[in-house]
Each structure stands twice: as C-alpha cells, then as structure tokens.
Design a protein around this motif. Structure first.
Motif, short mmCIF file in Angstrom:
data_model
loop_
_atom_site.label_atom_id
_atom_site.label_comp_id
_atom_site.label_asym_id
_atom_site.label_seq_id
_atom_site.Cartn_x
_atom_site.Cartn_y
_atom_site.Cartn_z
N GLY A 1 15.88 9.32 0.29
CA GLY A 1 15.65 9.79 1.65
C GLY A 1 15.46 11.29 1.67
O GLY A 1 16.16 12.03 0.98
N PRO A 2 14.51 11.79 2.46
CA PRO A 2 14.31 13.23 2.55
C PRO A 2 15.56 13.97 2.97
O PRO A 2 15.79 15.10 2.56
CB PRO A 2 13.17 13.37 3.58
N ALA A 3 16.40 13.31 3.79
CA ALA A 3 17.62 13.98 4.27
C ALA A 3 18.56 14.35 3.13
O ALA A 3 19.30 15.34 3.23
CB ALA A 3 18.33 13.09 5.28
N GLU A 4 18.56 13.56 2.05
CA GLU A 4 19.46 13.87 0.93
C GLU A 4 19.09 15.19 0.27
O GLU A 4 19.96 15.97 -0.11
CB GLU A 4 19.44 12.74 -0.09
N ILE A 5 17.79 15.44 0.13
CA ILE A 5 17.36 16.71 -0.45
C ILE A 5 17.53 17.84 0.56
O ILE A 5 18.00 18.93 0.22
CB ILE A 5 15.89 16.64 -0.91
N VAL B 1 2.34 9.94 -12.72
CA VAL B 1 3.29 9.20 -13.55
C VAL B 1 4.45 8.64 -12.72
O VAL B 1 4.79 7.47 -12.79
CB VAL B 1 3.84 10.09 -14.68
N LYS B 2 5.05 9.48 -11.88
CA LYS B 2 6.25 9.08 -11.15
C LYS B 2 5.97 8.30 -9.87
O LYS B 2 6.89 7.83 -9.22
CB LYS B 2 7.09 10.31 -10.80
N GLY B 3 4.72 8.16 -9.51
CA GLY B 3 4.39 7.49 -8.26
C GLY B 3 4.41 8.45 -7.10
O GLY B 3 3.40 8.68 -6.44
N GLU B 4 5.58 9.04 -6.84
CA GLU B 4 5.72 10.09 -5.84
C GLU B 4 6.70 11.13 -6.34
O GLU B 4 7.58 10.84 -7.15
CB GLU B 4 6.25 9.53 -4.51
N VAL B 5 6.53 12.35 -5.87
CA VAL B 5 7.50 13.42 -6.12
C VAL B 5 7.75 14.15 -4.80
O VAL B 5 6.89 14.18 -3.92
CB VAL B 5 6.99 14.43 -7.18
N PRO B 6 8.95 14.72 -4.64
CA PRO B 6 9.25 15.44 -3.40
C PRO B 6 8.67 16.85 -3.41
O PRO B 6 8.77 17.57 -4.41
CB PRO B 6 10.78 15.49 -3.37
N ILE B 7 8.10 17.24 -2.29
CA ILE B 7 7.71 18.62 -2.03
C ILE B 7 8.39 19.03 -0.73
O ILE B 7 8.37 18.27 0.24
CB ILE B 7 6.18 18.78 -1.93
N CYS B 8 9.00 20.20 -0.72
CA CYS B 8 9.81 20.61 0.42
C CYS B 8 9.24 21.87 1.07
O CYS B 8 8.82 22.81 0.38
CB CYS B 8 11.25 20.85 -0.01
N PHE B 9 9.27 21.87 2.39
CA PHE B 9 8.84 23.00 3.19
C PHE B 9 10.09 23.63 3.82
O PHE B 9 10.87 22.92 4.48
CB PHE B 9 7.84 22.56 4.25
N LEU C 1 0.81 -1.22 0.00
CA LEU C 1 0.00 0.00 0.00
C LEU C 1 0.84 1.27 0.00
O LEU C 1 0.30 2.36 -0.13
CB LEU C 1 -0.92 0.00 1.23
N GLY C 2 2.15 1.14 0.14
CA GLY C 2 3.02 2.31 0.18
C GLY C 2 4.09 2.12 1.24
O GLY C 2 4.30 1.03 1.76
N ARG C 3 4.77 3.20 1.58
CA ARG C 3 5.81 3.14 2.60
C ARG C 3 5.21 3.46 3.97
O ARG C 3 4.34 4.31 4.10
CB ARG C 3 6.93 4.13 2.31
N ALA C 4 5.74 2.79 4.98
CA ALA C 4 5.31 3.05 6.36
C ALA C 4 6.20 4.09 7.02
O ALA C 4 5.97 4.47 8.16
CB ALA C 4 5.32 1.76 7.17
N ASP C 5 7.25 4.54 6.31
CA ASP C 5 8.14 5.56 6.86
C ASP C 5 8.17 6.78 5.95
O ASP C 5 7.31 6.96 5.10
CB ASP C 5 9.54 5.00 7.10
N ASP C 6 9.18 7.64 6.12
CA ASP C 6 9.23 8.90 5.38
C ASP C 6 9.93 8.80 4.02
O ASP C 6 10.05 9.79 3.32
CB ASP C 6 9.99 9.95 6.22
N THR C 7 10.43 7.62 3.66
CA THR C 7 11.16 7.49 2.42
C THR C 7 10.28 7.88 1.23
O THR C 7 9.11 7.53 1.17
CB THR C 7 11.65 6.05 2.23
N ILE C 8 10.88 8.58 0.28
CA ILE C 8 10.18 9.02 -0.92
C ILE C 8 10.57 8.09 -2.06
O ILE C 8 11.75 7.79 -2.23
CB ILE C 8 10.55 10.48 -1.27
N LYS C 9 9.60 7.63 -2.83
CA LYS C 9 9.89 6.76 -3.97
C LYS C 9 9.61 7.53 -5.26
O LYS C 9 8.47 7.72 -5.65
CB LYS C 9 9.06 5.48 -3.92
N VAL C 10 10.68 7.97 -5.91
CA VAL C 10 10.57 8.71 -7.16
C VAL C 10 10.82 7.73 -8.30
O VAL C 10 11.92 7.19 -8.43
CB VAL C 10 11.59 9.87 -7.22
N ALA C 11 9.80 7.48 -9.09
CA ALA C 11 9.89 6.54 -10.21
C ALA C 11 10.41 5.18 -9.73
O ALA C 11 11.21 4.53 -10.40
CB ALA C 11 10.77 7.10 -11.32
#
Length: 629
Positions: free
Chosen positions: A510-514, A536-544, A495-505
């Motif tokens: 990891g959010p820490a890398e960005i 299309v990509k499944g997920e994309v990062p959005i940053c605050f 159903l997706g990730r249970a943590d904060d990891t972002i899956k781009v394509a």
C-alpha cells in the motif's frame, strides 16, 4: 500464436477430469458452475471424498448465510483442528534445499512429532485459544512444524515476510497483539548471512511475552532456542471449532495500515487444497513447489494444500538465480510436479538467460504463475522451457480469497497470459462502472457473485474496513480491485490493479506504508507514492514529496529518504525507485490525494475525470517533476 492443448492423459486421468466423470459433468463449464451454484453440495463432497478430513464433531449444516453474503459461516457446528490432519507415516512431507546445496527431507511423522512439541510447549507457556503467534523466519524446514504446531495449540499464526524491516514488523505485531514470536537469527542469501534478529528486536512490541529463536549462526540469542522446544515432546491439540481463526495474514491496501485478513480452520486450507487439486493436478505423493515466502499467502497456501492432499512440498532458502540455473536444478532434484513462480521471476530469468537444460524438467507437469499479469514474451519463454508440453496455470486471486478467483484447467486449451476459467467456487465476471457485465473485449473490474469457504472472515478487529473495501461498490458483489477483461471465447485476462495498490515483484504494497515512513522525516510535509511499470519487478514505487518550509530539495535528501524506506520496510518492499520533489500534490476538495492522477500523468495517459480536483496547478507540478514540461 502458441497455445497449449490438453493431451489424452489430461482429458482422462487429471483430477478435474476424473472428478467430472465420477459426478456426471460433461463440460468444464458445467462443473465450474456447479461449484458456485450448489456450494453446499460441492464443498461437502470435496472435503468428504477428496480430503477425508477428521472431524471431532460433524457439522450440521454446510453453509449459513443468515448474516448476509458478506459474512458466511461454513461447516456449521463442526469441530475441526486443521493442523490435526497429519498422518503418522514415513512418506516425505517437507523437502528443502539450502543455498549451499544442503538438503533436508522430513516425513509426515517427523513433522507431526515437531508440531506436537511446539503445540505442547506453547500450551505449557501460557498460550490460550486465540492468542496470536507471529512467525518471522526464512524458508527453512522448521517453519512448517512451527506453523502447524501453533495452529494445533489453538493459536492464530501471523506469518511475517522474512525480508521485513523493523517498522513493518512493529506495525503487524502491534496490530495483532502477538503474544509469541518464532524467529530465526539469520537467513542466507547470495552467499551472505542476513541479520534478521536485529530487525526483530527493534520491532518487538509490548504484547510479546515469549520469543523462540532458530539459532543458525552459532551465536546464542538470549531467548528460548527452537531446538529446545522440539525436544520437549508432548501431544497437545486444541478442540477448535470449524470457524475458529487460525491465521491473520497481512496484505496492504491503498490507505492506512495493512489489512489483517482473518482465516479459519475450515476456510483457507480447504480452498487452497481445492485449487491445487483441480488447477495444478497434485495427487497423493506428488510434489508441489512455489517460489515464495511464508509472509506471502502462497507460502501457507503451499503448506496447507500439500499436506491436506497428502503430497509433499519442496522449497528452498536463498535466491532462485544463485547460481543462474538453480531453480531448474532444484526442480529436477526433488522431482517437482508443479512449480509456481511470479511473473517477475520469469521475466528476470528470461533476462539473464537462465534456460533449463534438456531433461531437467522431465518430471514437471505444470507451471504456476501468480502475483501479477504475465506478459506475452515471458509466457512464451516459460512455455518454451516446458518444451510446449507443460501447461502454464495462470492463477489470480488474493490473500483475502485464500487462493484463486481465476485459474486454468488442464482439460481445456490455454491461451498465452490467459485464464481459461473461474476458480473453484467463484462465480467470476467483469463489471463496468455502471455495475453491469462488461461486453467481450471491454475492460472493467473483476468481481465475484458467489461465496466460498476461503473468504476472509473480515479484517482483524476492523469489520467496517472489510465491508468498505470489498462490498461497498455494488450491493452484494465482491469487487476485487483488479482491472480485467473477458474475450469472445470466455477467456479472462488481468490487466492490472483498479486501485492505488502497488505490486512489487507480485506482492502488494500500500502507498500509505511508504508514505508513513517518508512523512515521519522532519523535512517532509506530505508525500504520495505510485506504482509504475518495471521490466523485471512488474511495478516499482515512485514517490512525490512536498517539503516543509525551510527545507530545499537536494540529491542527499533524496538518497536519505530512499534509504529510510529501505530500512523501515525491507529492501524487497520499501526501497523506492525514485523520490521527486514537488510544491503540492493533486487533491480532492476533501483533501484526498489523487494518486491515480499522478500515475496517469507519469505514464502519459489521460488523467480522466478531474471534476473533484481542488488544485489543478498541482498537475503542472507533477509534469515538471517528471520532465514532461
């Protein structure tokens, strides 16, 4: 609803059917249970009867759990160099297509000759057993003998995603302390020449002693040309032990630097081969293909599995939709039997109407899907591409697994978007938060209650982080971090990730890398990145982003921050979808940013338990930034 059902040839002639019949298993469930309940018996039988590995010294014990389930040792006492298994035959091993339509076919003998040359050159130039050898090349045929040659010499390969920017390269070279780097000066994509070498040179670290370059542009790099290495000849092979490391492949976590997962000669390759044999039904002489990169685990997975099963691998450089029907023409050209792609690519091909023509997929007998969950519409579209004949082998696991936790078998019906069984050697189930098996239809976290050879041997020089990441949630249980569910009939769904990891394509970031890139900007005080759904990509990062005193939000600053992430990490990973400016981020009392809260608000979901939230007013800031108040 469409459902794929096995035919007579699947029930009688597939690898899994024949293995079950030979060893007396009446049901698929009995067979799967055997692979994890009696691991010593299964894995020794598999390597002996199917892979027929050449051991320099035989192992004395299949499995040693004296250090606990977190640190199993396999094939104890055996001496094995997994890159010294190549047969000297004229059968094709590497089939390749360039974006301009050029093709290459290298036999086992040709790859063996080149791998021997690479190994011998490395040894003559100071490589010692265990030295790291980074590989930063696009999907070109030369990458196969480079990788196998480095392993043959006793080196530990460090595959780097060919789309990485200089900062992502630097972090991985620095962490692995790579002594050698094999690179390409350029790659080709969508008719354009892409400069890889400038990114590499900007990311080189002090540990690097030698750089070898595949010079494709016609320009001299100033470093050792790979063509010269291939000409040197030689036949060196290191006498490695079964548990010696062969690869560090990096995967991103939710915090800190990327995790360097360590894999051994008797681990990743054997698990990959087992999964391909039983899930994807590849037999000797048949062609396996995956739309991938060597920096993603599916690249090495394809290489090891194809040659250990004495089949061939087919891959291409460039974009799979350039032209629109390229992927299907490629599969037809190389008579691909099993074709793997990420759900992201399937969604994209569906969106542009890239349908296969009648006859193009006549040789195909299995689709593979991995990287992320595949939605129903995309599954049905792919099912129709195969005319209802070709099974879609949904496959999910990870870099740390060396392949699948869950998969599909062709001896059992396959429901859309589902997994019809646990993968080879894995006792998979779904736990609720209290550490108990979830009832059918109830979401929980995917866990594994067994050990298997492909388990990472920890993170590179960071064993505690490995234990904290996978073994700290429930005693003796591998908690994978995927949200999952099992239905009434025993079919699994991710159903997706249970943590904060972002899956781009399909590739984890990891959010820490960005955030590291953003936080280095003089205007940024701190930041938090989340993954949000993308068609299309499944997920994309959005940053605050919180700005330092004296700086004000502006469109030019937003564009600058987005550009910085793209330059540092590469377009495929680093480019964020949007940057939103806020005055504060939601944090716990010990100052940990609550990304799950940010993501829940962004998606319009309940943020859940907020008892640990130190600054409730930050929620209003997030809502304001995304226009929800």
């Amino acid at each position: 609803m469409d459902i794929w059902k096995p035919e007579k040839q699947h029930l009688e002639a597939s690898n899994v059917a024949r293995y079950m019949s030979l060893h007396g298993f009446e049901t698929l469930e009995q067979f799967i249970s055997h692979t994890y309940e009696k691991p010593e018996e299964f894995w020794s039988t598999f390597e002996r009867e199917v892979l027929r590995l050449r051991w320099r010294e035989p192992y004395t014990k299949v499995l040693d759990l004296s250090r606990g389930v977190q640190w199993p040792r396999w094939f104890v006492g055996g001496r094995l160099n997994i890159a010294d298994q190549l047969e000297d035959t004229s059968e094709p091993l590497v089939k390749w297509e360039g974006e301009d339509g050029a093709t290459v076919s290298w036999s086992y003998s040709e790859v063996l000759y080149k791998a021997r040359a690479v190994a011998s050159w490395l040894k003559r130039n100071g490589l010692e057993k265990g030295d790291r050898v980074a590989v930063y090349m696009p999907m070109v045929p030369e990458i196969v003998p480079v990788m196998l040659g480095a392993i043959r010499a006793g080196g530990i390969i460090v595959p780097l995603f060919s789309g990485f920017g200089r900062e992502a390269i630097r972090v991985r070279l620095e962490d692995s302390e790579a002594k050698f780097v094999f690179a390409a000066d350029v790659s080709y994509r969508r008719g354009k020449e892409v400069d890889m070498f400038s990114e590499l040179k900007a990311g080189l670290t002090q540990s690097v002693r030698h750089v070898v370059v595949l010079e494709r542009s016609g320009r001299q790099s100033g470093y050792t040309p790979l063509s010269d290495v291939f000409k040197t000849g030689g036949d060196y092979v290191e006498n490695t032990e079964s548990e010696d490391p062969l690869m560090i492949i990096y995967t991103s976590g939710t915090t800190g630097k990327p995790k360097g997962t360590v894999h051994t000669h008797d681990g990743f390759p054997i698990k990959a081969a087992a999964d391909v044999y039983f899930h994807f039904d590849i037999k000797r002489g048949e062609t396996l293909s995956w739309v991938t990169d060597m920096g993603w685990m599916m690249g090495p997975w394809m290489v090891f599995a194809a040659y250990l099963l004495r089949g061939s691998m087919a891959f291409f450089e460039g974009a799979p939709d350039y032209p629109k029907d390229r992927l299907w023409r490629f599969a037809e050209r190389f008579e691909v039997k099993s074709l793997g792609l990420a759900a992201t690519l399937t969604r994209h091909l569906r969106s542009i109407g890239a349908s296969a023509e009648p006859g193009q997929l006549d040789h195909l007998e299995a689709f593979g899907n991995t990287g992320e969950p595949i939605d129903l519409e995309s599954w049905l579209w792919l099912y129709r591409m195969g005319r209802g004949r070709v099974p879609i082998i949904n496959y999910s696991g990870g870099t740390e697994i060396s392949g699948g936790i869950l998969g599909c078998y062709v001896v059992k019906p396959i429901k859309p978007s589902s997994f019809n069984g646990a993968s080879i050697g894995t006792k998979a189930t779904v736990f609720t938060e209290d550490g108990r098996p979830a009832p059918p239809g109830v979401e929980g976290e995917l866990v594994v209650l067994s050990v298997w050879p492909g388990m990472t041997r920890g993170f590179w020089r960071d064993p505690q982080r490995y234990l904290e990441t996978y073994w700290s949630k429930w005693p003796g249980v591998w908690a994978h971090g995927d949200a999952a569910m099992v239905d009434q009939e025993g079919y699994f769904y991710i159903l997706g990730r249970a943590d904060d990891t972002i899956k781009v394509a399909g590739k984890r970031l990891g959010p820490a890398e960005i955030e590291t890139v953003l936080n280095a900007h003089p205007a940024v005080a701190e930041s938090a990145c989340i993954g949000v759904p993308h068609s299309v990509k499944g997920e994309v990062p959005i940053c605050f982003v919180v700005l330092k005193a004296g700086y004000e939000p502006s469109e030019s600053l937003r564009a600058e921050l987005i550009r910085l992430t793209e330059e540092a990490l590469g377009k495929a990973f680093g480019a964020v979808e949007d940057v939103k400016f806020v005055k504060m981020l939601p944090k716990t009392r010990n100052a940990k940013i609550m990304r799950r809260v940010i993501r829940a608000i962004h998606l319009g979901r309940s943020p859940g338990d907020l008892s640990a939230l130190e600054n409730p007013e930050a929620i209003e800031e997030i809502k304001k930034a995304i226009g929800k108040i």
